[in-house]
Design a protein around this motif. Sequence first.
Motif, PDB file in Angstrom:
ATOM      1  N   ASN A 136       0.815  -1.224   0.000  1.00 38.49           N
ATOM      2  CA  ASN A 136       0.000   0.000   0.000  1.00 38.49           C
ATOM      3  C   ASN A 136       0.845   1.268   0.000  1.00 38.49           C
ATOM      4  N   LEU A 137       1.923   1.260  -0.782  1.00 37.05           N
ATOM      5  CA  LEU A 137       2.787   2.425  -0.907  1.00 37.05           C
ATOM      6  C   LEU A 137       2.403   3.192  -2.168  1.00 37.05           C
ATOM      7  N   THR A 138       2.258   4.486  -2.040  1.00 36.02           N
ATOM      8  CA  THR A 138       1.982   5.332  -3.198  1.00 36.02           C
ATOM      9  C   THR A 138       3.285   5.936  -3.706  1.00 36.02           C
ATOM     10  N   CYS A 139       3.228   6.463  -4.907  1.00 40.87           N
ATOM     11  CA  CYS A 139       4.392   7.163  -5.457  1.00 40.87           C
ATOM     12  C   CYS A 139       4.723   8.390  -4.611  1.00 40.87           C
ATOM     13  N   LYS A 140       3.724   8.987  -4.025  1.00 38.58           N
ATOM     14  CA  LYS A 140       3.941  10.153  -3.162  1.00 38.58           C
ATOM     15  C   LYS A 140       4.750   9.769  -1.926  1.00 38.58           C
ATOM     16  N   ILE A 141       4.414   8.636  -1.316  1.00 37.82           N
ATOM     17  CA  ILE A 141       5.133   8.173  -0.123  1.00 37.82           C
ATOM     18  C   ILE A 141       6.576   7.839  -0.474  1.00 37.82           C
ATOM     19  N   VAL A 142       6.768   7.066  -1.529  1.00 38.01           N
ATOM     20  CA  VAL A 142       8.114   6.664  -1.936  1.00 38.01           C
ATOM     21  C   VAL A 142       8.930   7.884  -2.352  1.00 38.01           C
ATOM     22  N   GLY A 143       8.322   8.754  -3.127  1.00 36.79           N
ATOM     23  CA  GLY A 143       9.017   9.958  -3.570  1.00 36.79           C
ATOM     24  C   GLY A 143       9.450  10.842  -2.415  1.00 36.79           C
ATOM     25  N   ALA A 144       8.576  11.008  -1.441  1.00 31.90           N
ATOM     26  CA  ALA A 144       8.898  11.845  -0.285  1.00 31.90           C
ATOM     27  C   ALA A 144      10.113  11.303   0.458  1.00 31.90           C
ATOM     28  N   GLU A 145      10.234  10.004   0.516  1.00 31.28           N
ATOM     29  CA  GLU A 145      11.356   9.386   1.231  1.00 31.28           C
ATOM     30  C   GLU A 145      12.696   9.671   0.558  1.00 31.28           C
ATOM     31  N   ILE A 146      12.699   9.789  -0.768  1.00 26.72           N
ATOM     32  CA  ILE A 146      13.964  10.024  -1.462  1.00 26.72           C
ATOM     33  C   ILE A 146      14.079  11.461  -1.991  1.00 26.72           C
ATOM     34  N   GLY A 147      13.143  12.312  -1.588  1.00 31.13           N
ATOM     35  CA  GLY A 147      13.208  13.717  -1.965  1.00 31.13           C
ATOM     36  C   GLY A 147      12.788  14.016  -3.393  1.00 31.13           C
ATOM     37  N   LYS A 148      11.853  13.213  -3.918  1.00 30.88           N
ATOM     38  CA  LYS A 148      11.359  13.410  -5.283  1.00 30.88           C
ATOM     39  C   LYS A 148       9.843  13.552  -5.262  1.00 30.88           C
ATOM     40  N   LYS A 149       9.301  14.188  -6.303  1.00 27.03           N
ATOM     41  CA  LYS A 149       7.851  14.307  -6.438  1.00 27.03           C
ATOM     42  C   LYS A 149       7.267  12.973  -6.901  1.00 27.03           C
ATOM     43  N   SER A 150       5.981  12.779  -6.640  1.00 28.49           N
ATOM     44  CA  SER A 150       5.322  11.532  -7.034  1.00 28.49           C
ATOM     45  C   SER A 150       5.404  11.317  -8.538  1.00 28.49           C
ATOM     46  N   GLU A 151       5.338  12.389  -9.313  1.00 25.60           N
ATOM     47  CA  GLU A 151       5.418  12.272 -10.770  1.00 25.60           C
ATOM     48  C   GLU A 151       6.766  11.703 -11.206  1.00 25.60           C
ATOM     49  N   TRP A 152       7.808  12.030 -10.480  1.00 27.07           N
ATOM     50  CA  TRP A 152       9.147  11.532 -10.781  1.00 27.07           C
ATOM     51  C   TRP A 152       9.165  10.015 -10.659  1.00 27.07           C
ATOM     52  N   ILE A 153       8.602   9.499  -9.564  1.00 29.35           N
ATOM     53  CA  ILE A 153       8.532   8.048  -9.350  1.00 29.35           C
ATOM     54  C   ILE A 153       7.646   7.408 -10.405  1.00 29.35           C
ATOM     55  N   GLU A 154       6.490   7.988 -10.653  1.00 28.27           N
ATOM     56  CA  GLU A 154       5.559   7.445 -11.652  1.00 28.27           C
ATOM     57  C   GLU A 154       6.215   7.316 -13.020  1.00 28.27           C
ATOM     58  N   ASN A 155       6.973   8.324 -13.421  1.00 29.52           N
ATOM     59  CA  ASN A 155       7.651   8.281 -14.721  1.00 29.52           C
ATOM     60  C   ASN A 155       8.665   7.142 -14.799  1.00 29.52           C
ATOM     61  N   ARG A 156       9.333   6.844 -13.715  1.00 28.08           N
ATOM     62  CA  ARG A 156      10.310   5.749 -13.709  1.00 28.08           C
ATOM     63  C   ARG A 156       9.600   4.399 -13.734  1.00 28.08           C
ATOM     64  N   ILE A 157       8.542   4.250 -12.973  1.00 23.98           N
ATOM     65  CA  ILE A 157       7.791   2.994 -12.954  1.00 23.98           C
ATOM     66  C   ILE A 157       7.189   2.718 -14.327  1.00 23.98           C
ATOM     67  N   GLN A 158       6.708   3.747 -14.993  1.00 20.42           N
ATOM     68  CA  GLN A 158       6.077   3.594 -16.306  1.00 20.42           C
ATOM     69  C   GLN A 158       7.089   3.456 -17.442  1.00 20.42           C
ATOM     70  N   GLY A 159       8.359   3.638 -17.145  1.00 24.35           N
ATOM     71  CA  GLY A 159       9.380   3.496 -18.168  1.00 24.35           C
ATOM     72  C   GLY A 159       9.591   4.739 -19.015  1.00 24.35           C
ATOM     73  N   LYS A 160       9.061   5.861 -18.576  1.00 24.73           N
ATOM     74  CA  LYS A 160       9.240   7.110 -19.318  1.00 24.73           C
ATOM     75  C   LYS A 160      10.614   7.727 -19.079  1.00 24.73           C
ATOM     76  N   ALA A 161      11.272   7.279 -18.022  1.00 24.28           N
ATOM     77  CA  ALA A 161      12.619   7.742 -17.678  1.00 24.28           C
ATOM     78  C   ALA A 161      13.306   6.612 -16.916  1.00 24.28           C
ATOM     79  N   THR A 162      14.619   6.661 -16.877  1.00 21.27           N
ATOM     80  CA  THR A 162      15.358   5.609 -16.172  1.00 21.27           C
ATOM     81  C   THR A 162      15.476   5.943 -14.685  1.00 21.27           C
ATOM     82  N   MET A 163      15.596   4.891 -13.882  1.00 23.26           N
ATOM     83  CA  MET A 163      15.751   5.034 -12.445  1.00 23.26           C
ATOM     84  C   MET A 163      17.248   5.063 -12.127  1.00 23.26           C
ATOM     85  N   PRO A 164      17.759   6.174 -11.607  1.00 25.47           N
ATOM     86  CA  PRO A 164      19.163   6.212 -11.218  1.00 25.47           C
ATOM     87  C   PRO A 164      19.451   5.178 -10.127  1.00 25.47           C
TER      88      PRO A 164
END
Length: 75
Positions: free
Chosen positions: A13-41
């Motif tokens: 039950n983790l959202t992109c907002k929760i994960v993003g907040a933990e690493i200092g990124k916006k939820s959209e940043w995480i969503e783009n990586r999960i969807q393959g629109k950008a690579t995950m460093p």
Amino acid sequence: MLPNLKAEMMRQNLTCKIVGAEIGKKSEWIENRIQGKATMPVGEALKIRKKFFPKLPFEYLFSNEVILPNFKEEN
């Protein structure tokens, strides 16, 4: 696309907002990586694994292919 990471986030039950907040990124940043629109460093991937999925193999979480989780948890 990171289908295994997405599946594990759903299981916990983790959202992109929760994960993003933990690493200092916006939820959209995480969503783009999960969807393959950008690579995950690698650095961010390591932070996500350490915080949320420390017992799951890195190769599983950040694979671009669906892998059935039939592995044993790491100690």
